[in-house]
Each structure stands twice: as C-alpha cells, then as structure tokens.
Design a protein around this motif. Structure first.
Motif, PDB file in Angstrom:
ATOM      1  N   PHE A 115       6.947  -4.606  -0.258  1.00  0.00           N
ATOM      2  CA  PHE A 115       6.804  -5.927  -0.870  1.00  0.00           C
ATOM      3  C   PHE A 115       5.427  -6.250  -1.453  1.00  0.00           C
ATOM      4  O   PHE A 115       5.236  -7.341  -1.968  1.00  0.00           O
ATOM      5  CB  PHE A 115       7.178  -7.001   0.156  1.00  0.00           C
ATOM      6  CG  PHE A 115       8.573  -6.863   0.686  1.00  0.00           C
ATOM      7  CD1 PHE A 115       9.668  -7.001  -0.158  1.00  0.00           C
ATOM      8  CD2 PHE A 115       8.797  -6.578   2.021  1.00  0.00           C
ATOM      9  CE1 PHE A 115      10.962  -6.867   0.326  1.00  0.00           C
ATOM     10  CE2 PHE A 115      10.090  -6.435   2.522  1.00  0.00           C
ATOM     11  CZ  PHE A 115      11.179  -6.583   1.670  1.00  0.00           C
ATOM     12  N   SER A 116       4.466  -5.336  -1.364  1.00  0.00           N
ATOM     13  CA  SER A 116       3.182  -5.640  -1.988  1.00  0.00           C
ATOM     14  C   SER A 116       3.344  -5.618  -3.506  1.00  0.00           C
ATOM     15  O   SER A 116       4.157  -4.868  -4.054  1.00  0.00           O
ATOM     16  CB  SER A 116       2.117  -4.633  -1.559  1.00  0.00           C
ATOM     17  OG  SER A 116       2.103  -3.516  -2.406  1.00  0.00           O
ATOM     18  N   GLU A 117       2.556  -6.446  -4.174  1.00  0.00           N
ATOM     19  CA  GLU A 117       2.680  -6.610  -5.614  1.00  0.00           C
ATOM     20  C   GLU A 117       1.457  -6.063  -6.342  1.00  0.00           C
ATOM     21  O   GLU A 117       0.991  -6.609  -7.343  1.00  0.00           O
ATOM     22  CB  GLU A 117       2.924  -8.086  -5.937  1.00  0.00           C
ATOM     23  CG  GLU A 117       4.226  -8.585  -5.329  1.00  0.00           C
ATOM     24  CD  GLU A 117       4.377 -10.101  -5.370  1.00  0.00           C
ATOM     25  OE1 GLU A 117       3.587 -10.768  -6.065  1.00  0.00           O
ATOM     26  OE2 GLU A 117       5.290 -10.611  -4.687  1.00  0.00           O
ATOM     27  N   GLU A 118       0.936  -4.953  -5.820  1.00  0.00           N
ATOM     28  CA  GLU A 118      -0.163  -4.264  -6.491  1.00  0.00           C
ATOM     29  C   GLU A 118       0.279  -3.827  -7.896  1.00  0.00           C
ATOM     30  O   GLU A 118       1.458  -3.639  -8.168  1.00  0.00           O
ATOM     31  CB  GLU A 118      -0.578  -3.027  -5.688  1.00  0.00           C
ATOM     32  CG  GLU A 118      -1.071  -3.301  -4.282  1.00  0.00           C
ATOM     33  CD  GLU A 118      -2.518  -3.797  -4.244  1.00  0.00           C
ATOM     34  OE1 GLU A 118      -3.168  -3.839  -5.324  1.00  0.00           O
ATOM     35  OE2 GLU A 118      -2.986  -4.143  -3.142  1.00  0.00           O
ATOM     36  N   LEU A 119      -0.709  -3.654  -8.780  1.00  0.00           N
ATOM     37  CA  LEU A 119      -0.398  -3.174 -10.120  1.00  0.00           C
ATOM     38  C   LEU A 119       0.282  -1.810 -10.050  1.00  0.00           C
ATOM     39  O   LEU A 119      -0.056  -0.971  -9.211  1.00  0.00           O
ATOM     40  CB  LEU A 119      -1.674  -3.059 -10.945  1.00  0.00           C
ATOM     41  CG  LEU A 119      -2.435  -4.355 -11.229  1.00  0.00           C
ATOM     42  CD1 LEU A 119      -3.687  -4.061 -12.027  1.00  0.00           C
ATOM     43  CD2 LEU A 119      -1.557  -5.353 -11.959  1.00  0.00           C
ATOM     44  N   GLY A 120       1.237  -1.603 -10.939  1.00  0.00           N
ATOM     45  CA  GLY A 120       1.921  -0.312 -10.976  1.00  0.00           C
ATOM     46  C   GLY A 120       3.272  -0.420 -11.634  1.00  0.00           C
ATOM     47  O   GLY A 120       3.663  -1.477 -12.134  1.00  0.00           O
ATOM     48  N   ALA A 121       3.995   0.686 -11.637  1.00  0.00           N
ATOM     49  CA  ALA A 121       5.298   0.732 -12.295  1.00  0.00           C
ATOM     50  C   ALA A 121       6.120   1.872 -11.725  1.00  0.00           C
ATOM     51  O   ALA A 121       5.586   2.809 -11.119  1.00  0.00           O
ATOM     52  CB  ALA A 121       5.136   0.911 -13.801  1.00  0.00           C
ATOM     53  N   VAL A 122       7.439   1.765 -11.917  1.00  0.00           N
ATOM     54  CA  VAL A 122       8.363   2.841 -11.573  1.00  0.00           C
ATOM     55  C   VAL A 122       8.910   3.423 -12.867  1.00  0.00           C
ATOM     56  O   VAL A 122       9.376   2.681 -13.741  1.00  0.00           O
ATOM     57  CB  VAL A 122       9.513   2.336 -10.679  1.00  0.00           C
ATOM     58  CG1 VAL A 122      10.525   3.452 -10.438  1.00  0.00           C
ATOM     59  CG2 VAL A 122       8.966   1.816  -9.356  1.00  0.00           C
ATOM     60  N   LEU A 123       8.843   4.743 -13.007  1.00  0.00           N
ATOM     61  CA  LEU A 123       9.332   5.448 -14.184  1.00  0.00           C
ATOM     62  C   LEU A 123      10.514   6.315 -13.800  1.00  0.00           C
ATOM     63  O   LEU A 123      10.518   6.937 -12.735  1.00  0.00           O
ATOM     64  CB  LEU A 123       8.248   6.347 -14.786  1.00  0.00           C
ATOM     65  CG  LEU A 123       6.820   5.814 -14.879  1.00  0.00           C
ATOM     66  CD1 LEU A 123       5.914   6.883 -15.492  1.00  0.00           C
ATOM     67  CD2 LEU A 123       6.782   4.545 -15.708  1.00  0.00           C
ATOM     68  N   GLN A 124      11.535   6.369 -14.661  1.00  0.00           N
ATOM     69  CA  GLN A 124      12.611   7.337 -14.498  1.00  0.00           C
ATOM     70  C   GLN A 124      12.410   8.443 -15.514  1.00  0.00           C
ATOM     71  O   GLN A 124      12.288   8.179 -16.721  1.00  0.00           O
ATOM     72  CB  GLN A 124      13.991   6.704 -14.697  1.00  0.00           C
ATOM     73  CG  GLN A 124      15.132   7.697 -14.436  1.00  0.00           C
ATOM     74  CD  GLN A 124      16.507   7.169 -14.835  1.00  0.00           C
ATOM     75  OE1 GLN A 124      16.610   6.142 -15.505  1.00  0.00           O
ATOM     76  NE2 GLN A 124      17.554   7.868 -14.448  1.00  0.00           N
ATOM     77  N   VAL A 125      12.390   9.682 -15.029  1.00  0.00           N
ATOM     78  CA  VAL A 125      12.106  10.839 -15.878  1.00  0.00           C
ATOM     79  C   VAL A 125      13.210  11.868 -15.697  1.00  0.00           C
ATOM     80  O   VAL A 125      13.546  12.241 -14.565  1.00  0.00           O
ATOM     81  CB  VAL A 125      10.748  11.476 -15.513  1.00  0.00           C
ATOM     82  CG1 VAL A 125      10.429  12.625 -16.459  1.00  0.00           C
ATOM     83  CG2 VAL A 125       9.638  10.433 -15.526  1.00  0.00           C
ATOM     84  N   ALA A 126      13.799  12.322 -16.802  1.00  0.00           N
ATOM     85  CA  ALA A 126      14.761  13.425 -16.728  1.00  0.00           C
ATOM     86  C   ALA A 126      14.054  14.654 -16.161  1.00  0.00           C
ATOM     87  O   ALA A 126      12.906  14.955 -16.522  1.00  0.00           O
ATOM     88  CB  ALA A 126      15.330  13.725 -18.112  1.00  0.00           C
ATOM     89  N   ASN A 127      14.729  15.388 -15.278  1.00  0.00           N
ATOM     90  CA  ASN A 127      14.076  16.500 -14.585  1.00  0.00           C
ATOM     91  C   ASN A 127      13.541  17.549 -15.553  1.00  0.00           C
ATOM     92  O   ASN A 127      12.495  18.154 -15.289  1.00  0.00           O
ATOM     93  CB  ASN A 127      15.040  17.134 -13.587  1.00  0.00           C
ATOM     94  CG  ASN A 127      15.241  16.260 -12.355  1.00  0.00           C
ATOM     95  OD1 ASN A 127      14.416  15.391 -12.067  1.00  0.00           O
ATOM     96  ND2 ASN A 127      16.330  16.474 -11.636  1.00  0.00           N
ATOM     97  N   GLU A 128      14.223  17.752 -16.679  1.00  0.00           N
ATOM     98  CA  GLU A 128      13.748  18.763 -17.626  1.00  0.00           C
ATOM     99  C   GLU A 128      12.478  18.320 -18.358  1.00  0.00           C
ATOM    100  O   GLU A 128      11.798  19.142 -18.984  1.00  0.00           O
ATOM    101  CB  GLU A 128      14.841  19.108 -18.639  1.00  0.00           C
ATOM    102  CG  GLU A 128      15.266  17.969 -19.546  1.00  0.00           C
ATOM    103  CD  GLU A 128      16.433  17.182 -18.988  1.00  0.00           C
ATOM    104  OE1 GLU A 128      17.112  16.508 -19.791  1.00  0.00           O
ATOM    105  OE2 GLU A 128      16.654  17.242 -17.760  1.00  0.00           O
ATOM    106  N   LYS A 129      12.146  17.042 -18.264  1.00  0.00           N
ATOM    107  CA  LYS A 129      10.929  16.546 -18.917  1.00  0.00           C
ATOM    108  C   LYS A 129       9.833  16.196 -17.912  1.00  0.00           C
ATOM    109  O   LYS A 129       8.779  15.685 -18.301  1.00  0.00           O
ATOM    110  CB  LYS A 129      11.250  15.317 -19.771  1.00  0.00           C
ATOM    111  CG  LYS A 129      12.180  15.605 -20.939  1.00  0.00           C
ATOM    112  CD  LYS A 129      12.400  14.372 -21.805  1.00  0.00           C
ATOM    113  CE  LYS A 129      13.289  14.696 -22.994  1.00  0.00           C
ATOM    114  NZ  LYS A 129      13.520  13.511 -23.862  1.00  0.00           N
ATOM    115  N   LEU A 130      10.076  16.485 -16.642  1.00  0.00           N
ATOM    116  CA  LEU A 130       9.136  16.077 -15.613  1.00  0.00           C
ATOM    117  C   LEU A 130       7.784  16.755 -15.776  1.00  0.00           C
ATOM    118  O   LEU A 130       6.728  16.112 -15.626  1.00  0.00           O
ATOM    119  CB  LEU A 130       9.723  16.383 -14.230  1.00  0.00           C
ATOM    120  CG  LEU A 130       8.954  15.832 -13.027  1.00  0.00           C
ATOM    121  CD1 LEU A 130       8.780  14.320 -13.129  1.00  0.00           C
ATOM    122  CD2 LEU A 130       9.675  16.200 -11.726  1.00  0.00           C
TER     123      LEU A 130
END
Length: 530
Positions: A142-157
């Motif tokens: 629940f902390s609201e530190e700066l950041g983001a969640v990204l979804q990446v196709a495994n072949e492009k990881l």
C-alpha cells in the motif's frame, strides 16, 4: 515561498506573521503521436510484470490511502528523493513506448501497488500471480512511492532490460520482476512468501463498485444503478465485441476517399463533381460537434460549409445551395434540457425558414443527417420531412443523468442511404446526451440499435444508456434520404479517435464510421436514383 501577513488587533498592536505557501505547478506537454499510447489493462499471453520502484524499497506510508482508511496521517510520506532518477525513468519510458516494447503500463497509484495490480487485472479481465519484495505486507502492498508496473512480452524482456540498464534502472531494488498473468480469473499476491491477497476478479469488482453503486442508487435512478452494478459483476457478459466494417484501405487517409468510394457505388461510375458537392454543417449557439463533423465530411470529399442558424435567419446563406444538410450535436444552448426542441422552434416560428427547410427536404437529390441535438431538432421538424411522420421525439434518459459513454451499436437493415452495405455491423460509438430516450419509436423505420456483448438488442443500462425500448437509437425515412442518430459517428471516423479497440480491428487510419460519410458522398456525386 512564503506569505507575509500584517494586521492590527483591537488594541492597536501590529502583528506580523510569515506563513509558508505551497507551490502548485500545472504543466502541458505535446503528444507527437496519440497511437503511441499504453493502457493499463493486462493482455493475455506469455509475459512478465516488472515493478519499477523509484522509492528503492522505502515503502513510506505517511499520507497514504491506507493511513486515511484508519483515520491516520502517518509520519513520513513518499518523496522524490532523487530528481535525476525521476528524469531517467521518464526517458526510459519514452524509449520503451517509442520502440513498442511494452504491452501495458500503470503508475503506482493511490492505494499503492496492490491497487495498481487490481486495476490492471480488472480492466484486462485477466488473473495475476504476484510475489512482491519486502518483509512487511502493508508497506509492500500500500505504499505510494513513485514507480510503475510494466507488462512485457517474454520475447521482448531482454530488449526492455537493456533499455532500463541504459538509464540506470535495471538493478534491484529499482526493478523487480513480480509476476505474470494466469488463466485463472484470480488476483493472488504474496509478500515474503505469504499470501496477502487472494480474490477472484468478481470479488474485486464487487468491492470496487459497491460504494459507487450505493451512492448512485441514492442520487440517480436506482434501477439503472442496480443494472450497472450487476453488469460489472456479470461473468457471462463478454464486454465490447465488434463486427468490423471490413473496408481496409491502408495507412494513408488521403487515399481512403477514392479507394472506398469505388466499392460503395457498386460499380456505378460517379460523375466528377466540379466543384465538390457542398454540405451545410448546421450548428447553433454553444455547439461543439461541428468541427469533427466538418472534418469527416471534408475527408469524404465534400466542401463542408460552416452554417449557423443565424446565417439562414439573416439571409446570408440558403439551403438551396447545398446537396446535403448535417445538423450537429454537442451542447447547443448551453446543453440545457430541451435544447433540440428550442432549436427546432427557431425554424418553425420563422415562415421563411420553414419554407426553406421544407423545400430542401423535398428535393430528391438531397440528404439529411441529424446527430445528438441535431437529431432532436430534426425530430421536431418531422412534419416537414417526407416519410418521417413516425419518427419519435426524444425525452430525458431513464437514468435521469447526462450520459457520456462508449457503447456498441448494430447497424440495422434499413433504406438509409448513409448505411448502404453496412447492415449487420456491430461497431463502437460515443454517446453524449441527456435526452436520448426515443418516445413511441416502434412504428418508425429503425436504422441503429444498442446491443450487448452477445450482439443482442438491449435495454440494459449502461449498455443502453438512455433506456429506449428495443435499444433503438437511430431512425430513417422510407426513401432513406433523411436519418437521425443519437450517438456520434463523427467521433469515430478515424481509428485514433476510439477510446478502445481490439488490437486486431480498426487497424487502418480509417475508423469504423468513415464508410457512412463516404456513402453520403457517393449518393451526392451519383445523384438521386432515376
């Protein structure tokens, strides 16, 4: 920044106080290509979710939504401790977006990464299996530190990690692989190996929507509020499902006109218009939809002329000079209730205008379209329009609210010239109206109706935002030369206007409603049937 305050009390003593001020900065930035946009919905398939944590694992909870739930403020709030790191994050995101390397993106939102992941799962209708770093569940979730969640196709990881490394963001604790999508419709989050959240998407949506539902039930039509709540929880409702127009024309809108027009005329050779056929884009005070309408008609091949009702009243313009009339929508007369009727009365209470419109509608080579307020206005002029006597009038939406939504409609088999060759298509469209409920429209010739995700006509709110029986929302005349629509096709003549589209549909520059405008042009250059 500070503010100095000076005042005198009742005894004549002068007081001085210096109080700190907050600085609020509003910023704007250009968007070079709106197609380079990431949405938060998780896409199905083999992929990895990355957490970019600019807080570096600090997980400070001061002033967080979690603290507020417990009527607390907390001690230490999140902060941008390293501005250079924020800049590196921005540059990395721009590079990843430009390279098309990401499937989904969501900032760490109010409520922390737990809320971020819940929103991503619910919007995509996909389950997630997540393992968050950290030893303390509250902070990790629940902390609201700066950041983001990204979804990446495994072949492009690997490619994504190279970009993050280039900007100094690839190592822990800045970047952590936290999980992947699953075939189960469940959000499962572990912290330090222990399950912290294990909820089905249905449970999430129920909890997410319940407060809004209860507020709406008190404020609005409670039956509509109940239907919207149930729709959000309906596991059998597939969501927006479309049947494409099927007129792929490549990536260049400039070539669209000639390529689609040739197919829309069924082999008939159009005579070259010289000059271009002229269409009157009719508007009233406060209206906003004429710009998109004019752009669509211009692209289709018309000379679109901006005509205000006062131009007709003042004798500066006459409808005799036009082959088509389009009455626009978008908030006439301040978007007050009854605006469409008021617009019609301006015409009906002026004998010269009444005769002008009557003569225009009677000419067999003309076309008429009314959208939104224009639809309401033309419905009140139905006594002047041949074959329109069964058209309904439009009353306040069943929800008793202004409805601005993105819904699905089906084009019906009708005489409407505008929808030639389009019957059976199920397409996305924008609605924006307070008075869209068609009253006694069952005897009229229907041209369009709202449908659900199964393609069935619906009266279910909000899939049908106004409540008309049978989902009807567009009507035409027996000869098909006059058509009225409550939804706004001009907001979907380009694919980039669509707020949502499946990745495999509407991939050209042309949007799903461009064919309607090309049909209009085709009729005008071909002339009335002999």
């Amino acid at each position: 920044l500070s503010m100095r305050t000076v005042w005198q009390d009742s005894g004549g003593v002068t007081h001085r106080q210096i109080a700190p001020l907050s600085l609020i900065v509003s910023a704007f930035a250009p968007v070079q290509d709106v197609r380079k946009t990431l949405t938060p919905d998780v896409k199905p398939g083999s992929s990895t979710l990355l957490l970019l944590d600019l807080g570096k694992g600090r997980n400070r909870l001061g002033a967080s939504a979690l603290a507020q739930v417990y009527n607390q403020v907390g001690e230490i709030p999140p902060d941008a401790d390293d501005p250079a790191l924020v800049n590196a994050f921005f540059e990395a995101m721009q590079e990843l977006v430009a390279g098309g390397l990401l499937l989904a993106y969501h900032d760490r939102s109010d409520g922390g990464v737990a809320v971020t992941l819940a929103e991503m799962a619910m919007s995509g209708g996909v389950g997630l299996a997540i393992e968050l770093p950290g030893q303390e569940a509250f902070g990790a979730l629940f902390s609201e530190e700066l950041g983001a969640v990204l979804q990446v196709a495994n072949e492009k990881l690997d490619a994504v990690m190279q970009v993050l490394a280039k900007h100094g963001l690839a190592k822990m604790p800045l970047c952590v692989a936290i999980g992947h999508p699953t075939n189960e419709r469940v959000l499962k989050i572990k912290v330090a190996g222990k399950v912290a959240i294990d909820m089905t998407l249905r449970q999430l949506r129920r909890a997410w929507s319940e407060l809004s539902f209860r507020m709406r039930a008190l404020r609005d039509n409670p039956a509509c509020a109940q239907q919207e709540y149930e729709t959000a929880l309906d596991e059998e409702e597939p969501g927006m499902m479309f049947v494409d127009v099927g007129h792929g024309t490549g990536d260049n809108l400039a070539s669209l006109h000639s390529s689609v027009l040739s197919s829309s005329l069924e082999g008939e050779r159009p005579r070259e218009p010289s000059p271009k056929p002229r269409v009157a884009v009719l508007r009233e005070q406060g209206m906003g939809g004429y710009a998109e309408m004019g752009a669509a008609l211009t692209l289709a091949g018309f000379e679109a002329v901006d005509v205000h009702t006062t131009d007709l009243l003042g004798g500066r313009v006459t409808l005799a000079d036009f082959c088509a009339l389009v009455a626009c929508g978008g908030g006439s007369f301040g978007d007050v209730l009854g605006a469409g009727a008021a617009w019609a009365q301006v015409i009906l209470h002026n004998a010269r205008l009444t005769e002008m419109f009557k003569q225009f509608f009677a000419r067999p080579e003309t076309l008429t379209l009314g959208v939104g307020n224009g639809c309401q206005m033309l419905a009140h002029l139905k006594g002047l329009i041949p074959g329109a006597h069964h058209w309904p009038l439009f009353r306040r939406n069943r929800s008793a609210q202004f409805e601005a939504r993105y819904v699905t409609v089906e084009v019906l088999d009708s005489p409407s010239v505008l929808f030639k060759g389009m019957a059976g298509l199920r397409l996305p469209i924008a609605v924006a109206h307070s008075e869209g409920l068609a009253e006694d429209g069952q005897q009229a010739i229907a041209a369009m109706r709202f449908v659900d995700g199964h393609g069935q006509a619906t009266e279910r709110y909000p899939l049908n935002p106004n409540g008309t029986k049978g989902g009807l929302t567009g009507f035409t005349t027996a000869d098909g030369r006059a058509t009225i629509l409550m939804p706004h096709p001009e907001r979907g003549f380009r694919s980039v206007q669509l707020s949502y589209r499946p990745s495999d549909l509407f991939t050209d520059e042309a949007g799903p409603w461009m064919q309607m405008f090309l049909n209009t042009y085709g009729f005008c250059v071909r002339g009335a049937p002999k």
